[in-house]
Motif scaffolding. Structure first.
Motif, PDB file in Angstrom:
ATOM      1  N   SER A   2      14.908  -2.534 -91.141  1.00  0.00           N
ATOM      2  CA  SER A   2      14.251  -2.676 -92.426  1.00  0.00           C
ATOM      3  C   SER A   2      14.455  -4.064 -93.000  1.00  0.00           C
ATOM      4  O   SER A   2      13.613  -4.582 -93.721  1.00  0.00           O
ATOM      5  CB  SER A   2      14.772  -1.619 -93.414  1.00  0.00           C
ATOM      6  OG  SER A   2      16.161  -1.769 -93.607  1.00  0.00           O
ATOM      7  N   TRP A 189       3.887  -3.081 -86.901  1.00  0.00           N
ATOM      8  CA  TRP A 189       3.456  -3.029 -88.297  1.00  0.00           C
ATOM      9  C   TRP A 189       2.805  -4.340 -88.727  1.00  0.00           C
ATOM     10  O   TRP A 189       1.899  -4.355 -89.562  1.00  0.00           O
ATOM     11  CB  TRP A 189       4.633  -2.705 -89.216  1.00  0.00           C
ATOM     12  CG  TRP A 189       5.671  -3.795 -89.330  1.00  0.00           C
ATOM     13  CD1 TRP A 189       6.723  -4.014 -88.499  1.00  0.00           C
ATOM     14  CD2 TRP A 189       5.728  -4.812 -90.321  1.00  0.00           C
ATOM     15  NE1 TRP A 189       7.440  -5.110 -88.915  1.00  0.00           N
ATOM     16  CE2 TRP A 189       6.858  -5.616 -90.041  1.00  0.00           C
ATOM     17  CE3 TRP A 189       4.949  -5.126 -91.440  1.00  0.00           C
ATOM     18  CZ2 TRP A 189       7.228  -6.716 -90.815  1.00  0.00           C
ATOM     19  CZ3 TRP A 189       5.311  -6.223 -92.222  1.00  0.00           C
ATOM     20  CH2 TRP A 189       6.437  -7.002 -91.908  1.00  0.00           C
ATOM     21  N   ARG A 226      -0.585   5.393 -95.391  1.00  0.00           N
ATOM     22  CA  ARG A 226       0.552   5.585 -96.295  1.00  0.00           C
ATOM     23  C   ARG A 226       1.208   6.952 -96.074  1.00  0.00           C
ATOM     24  O   ARG A 226       2.433   7.085 -96.150  1.00  0.00           O
ATOM     25  CB  ARG A 226       0.102   5.459 -97.748  1.00  0.00           C
ATOM     26  CG  ARG A 226      -0.266   4.042 -98.160  1.00  0.00           C
ATOM     27  CD  ARG A 226      -0.507   3.940 -99.662  1.00  0.00           C
ATOM     28  NE  ARG A 226      -0.939   2.619-100.067  1.00  0.00           N
ATOM     29  CZ  ARG A 226      -0.128   1.580-100.279  1.00  0.00           C
ATOM     30  NH1 ARG A 226       1.176   1.742-100.125  1.00  0.00           N
ATOM     31  NH2 ARG A 226      -0.611   0.411-100.640  1.00  0.00           N
ATOM     32  N   ARG A 231       8.066   5.128 -95.186  1.00  0.00           N
ATOM     33  CA  ARG A 231       7.953   4.125 -96.251  1.00  0.00           C
ATOM     34  C   ARG A 231       8.521   2.777 -95.834  1.00  0.00           C
ATOM     35  O   ARG A 231       8.032   1.733 -96.272  1.00  0.00           O
ATOM     36  CB  ARG A 231       8.671   4.622 -97.510  1.00  0.00           C
ATOM     37  CG  ARG A 231       7.947   5.746 -98.232  1.00  0.00           C
ATOM     38  CD  ARG A 231       8.644   6.113 -99.519  1.00  0.00           C
ATOM     39  NE  ARG A 231       8.676   4.999-100.461  1.00  0.00           N
ATOM     40  CZ  ARG A 231       9.319   5.030-101.616  1.00  0.00           C
ATOM     41  NH1 ARG A 231      10.007   6.122-101.970  1.00  0.00           N
ATOM     42  NH2 ARG A 231       9.288   3.998-102.419  1.00  0.00           N
ATOM     43  N   ASP A 232       9.558   2.790 -94.984  1.00  0.00           N
ATOM     44  CA  ASP A 232      10.142   1.508 -94.589  1.00  0.00           C
ATOM     45  C   ASP A 232       9.226   0.723 -93.650  1.00  0.00           C
ATOM     46  O   ASP A 232       9.480  -0.444 -93.361  1.00  0.00           O
ATOM     47  CB  ASP A 232      11.523   1.688 -93.960  1.00  0.00           C
ATOM     48  CG  ASP A 232      11.455   2.357 -92.592  1.00  0.00           C
ATOM     49  OD1 ASP A 232      10.558   3.183 -92.378  1.00  0.00           O
ATOM     50  OD2 ASP A 232      12.303   2.037 -91.735  1.00  0.00           O
ATOM     51  N   SER A 234       5.429   1.412 -94.016  1.00  0.00           N
ATOM     52  CA  SER A 234       4.179   1.265 -94.767  1.00  0.00           C
ATOM     53  C   SER A 234       4.307   0.276 -95.926  1.00  0.00           C
ATOM     54  O   SER A 234       3.378  -0.520 -96.164  1.00  0.00           O
ATOM     55  CB  SER A 234       3.713   2.622 -95.301  1.00  0.00           C
ATOM     56  OG  SER A 234       4.633   3.160 -96.227  1.00  0.00           O
ATOM     57  N   GLU A 235       5.422   0.280 -96.636  1.00  0.00           N
ATOM     58  CA  GLU A 235       5.545  -0.596 -97.800  1.00  0.00           C
ATOM     59  C   GLU A 235       5.494  -2.073 -97.422  1.00  0.00           C
ATOM     60  O   GLU A 235       4.699  -2.831 -97.989  1.00  0.00           O
ATOM     61  CB  GLU A 235       6.794  -0.245 -98.599  1.00  0.00           C
ATOM     62  CG  GLU A 235       6.666   1.093 -99.324  1.00  0.00           C
ATOM     63  CD  GLU A 235       7.849   1.390-100.216  1.00  0.00           C
ATOM     64  OE1 GLU A 235       8.797   0.568-100.236  1.00  0.00           O
ATOM     65  OE2 GLU A 235       7.822   2.426-100.898  1.00  0.00           O
ATOM     66  N   PRO A 236       6.338  -2.537 -96.487  1.00  0.00           N
ATOM     67  CA  PRO A 236       6.222  -3.960 -96.111  1.00  0.00           C
ATOM     68  C   PRO A 236       4.901  -4.277 -95.416  1.00  0.00           C
ATOM     69  O   PRO A 236       4.393  -5.388 -95.521  1.00  0.00           O
ATOM     70  CB  PRO A 236       7.416  -4.184 -95.175  1.00  0.00           C
ATOM     71  CG  PRO A 236       7.811  -2.833 -94.711  1.00  0.00           C
ATOM     72  CD  PRO A 236       7.479  -1.893 -95.817  1.00  0.00           C
ATOM     73  N   PHE A 238       1.836  -2.975 -96.073  1.00  0.00           N
ATOM     74  CA  PHE A 238       0.815  -3.200 -97.090  1.00  0.00           C
ATOM     75  C   PHE A 238       1.129  -4.432 -97.928  1.00  0.00           C
ATOM     76  O   PHE A 238       0.219  -5.171 -98.330  1.00  0.00           O
ATOM     77  CB  PHE A 238       0.671  -1.966 -97.980  1.00  0.00           C
ATOM     78  CG  PHE A 238      -0.154  -0.875 -97.366  1.00  0.00           C
ATOM     79  CD1 PHE A 238      -1.533  -1.013 -97.251  1.00  0.00           C
ATOM     80  CD2 PHE A 238       0.430   0.280 -96.883  1.00  0.00           C
ATOM     81  CE1 PHE A 238      -2.311  -0.014 -96.668  1.00  0.00           C
ATOM     82  CE2 PHE A 238      -0.334   1.283 -96.300  1.00  0.00           C
ATOM     83  CZ  PHE A 238      -1.707   1.135 -96.194  1.00  0.00           C
ATOM     84  N   ALA A 239       2.408  -4.681 -98.179  1.00  0.00           N
ATOM     85  CA  ALA A 239       2.785  -5.878 -98.935  1.00  0.00           C
ATOM     86  C   ALA A 239       2.383  -7.140 -98.181  1.00  0.00           C
ATOM     87  O   ALA A 239       1.869  -8.106 -98.763  1.00  0.00           O
ATOM     88  CB  ALA A 239       4.288  -5.881 -99.208  1.00  0.00           C
TER      89      ALA A 239
END
Length: 257
Positions: A2, A189, A226, A231-232, A234-236, A238-239
């Motif tokens: 992460s 990712w 999503r 989340r570890d 998908s969040e980065p 999309f960011a």
């Protein structure tokens, strides 16, 4: 893991870059796309004579291009990149459109292996395996290839007039993206984020996904990613995609001033 996904992140070295330069890797990805696109179009048109001519000509040009490598290892890797790219395009389209095979593609792949002597075939097998042996190896090829496969399917999806057909492509595209993050836990990712950024840019610059159905399936793709990715991831992801879009918008505004 992460921590690698947050903030600055340096790609690991590509150990194949000294064999085939990143510019040549990207060219291989484009050539694979062009070859597949031509053969798929002729297959849809059911023009068997033209398809046979195209297979022979693409095979000839591909062999000549591969033989332009600096040495035996470079020639083997060039050929492996081409076959890998064409094969991945074929697999993606078969999955998305529920095809059992694409004859012209199968013929081309077989043709490109024909004629290799024992030593050349062994070098090819090693080169083909080396592409996926490490995520970072041939990364420029992988980035361009997956971006264009994803964008190709996305364009097909938003062009659909039938909701069931669009949702079939949506399911395939979303599944491919999720699978890529699993196949490449470190860099997958980033490849998906790259495609998502380009999708957003197409919407901004070309007013793509402008129909109600196109907007629905486009939004459903982002929602599905999503929901189906941890989340570890998908969040980065999309960011990162959003940062690319923001940087493009800032550069565009600066150019207008």
């Amino acid at each position: 893991m992460s921590e690698d996904r947050g903030g600055a992140f340096a790609l690991p070295p590509d150990t194949l870059a000294d064999v085939v330069h990143p510019d040549v890797q990207r060219l291989a990805a484009r050539m694979a796309q062009d070859a597949f696109t031509q053969l798929f179009r002729l297959t849809l048109e059911r023009d068997a004579p033209a398809l046979q001519v195209a297979v022979a000509e693409i095979a000839r040009l591909s062999r000549n291009w591969a033989q332009a490598g600096a040495d035996d290892e470079a020639r083997a890797l060039r050929l492996a990149l081409l076959l890998s790219g064409i094969d991945q395009w074929g697999l993606a389209w078969c999955q998305a459109f529920r095809l059992s095979a694409i004859p012209g593609v199968s013929e081309l792949l077989g043709s490109l292996r024909t004629g290799l002597d024992v030593a050349a075939d062994a070098r090819f097998e090693r080169a083909f395996a080396a592409i996926d042996a490490a995520e970072c190896d041939a990364i420029d090829f992988k980035m361009d290839l997956r971006r264009n496969i994803h964008l190709g399917l996305w364009h097909a999806m938003i062009a659909c007039e039938d909701r069931a057909e669009a949702e079939t492509i949506l399911a395939a595209l979303g599944g491919m993206m999720v699978a890529l993050t699993q196949k490449m836990p470190q860099l997958g990712w980033r490849l998906v984020a790259d495609a998502l950024a380009h999708i957003q840019l197409r919407c901004l610059t070309e007013a793509a996904a402008s129909t109600e159905l196109a907007r629905d399936v486009n939004a459903a793709l982002f929602t599905a990613l999503r929901q189906n990715l941890p989340r570890d991831i998908s969040e980065p992801m999309f960011a990162h995609a959003n940062q690319v879009v923001i940087a493009w918008q800032q550069a565009r505004r600066a150019g207008m001033n």
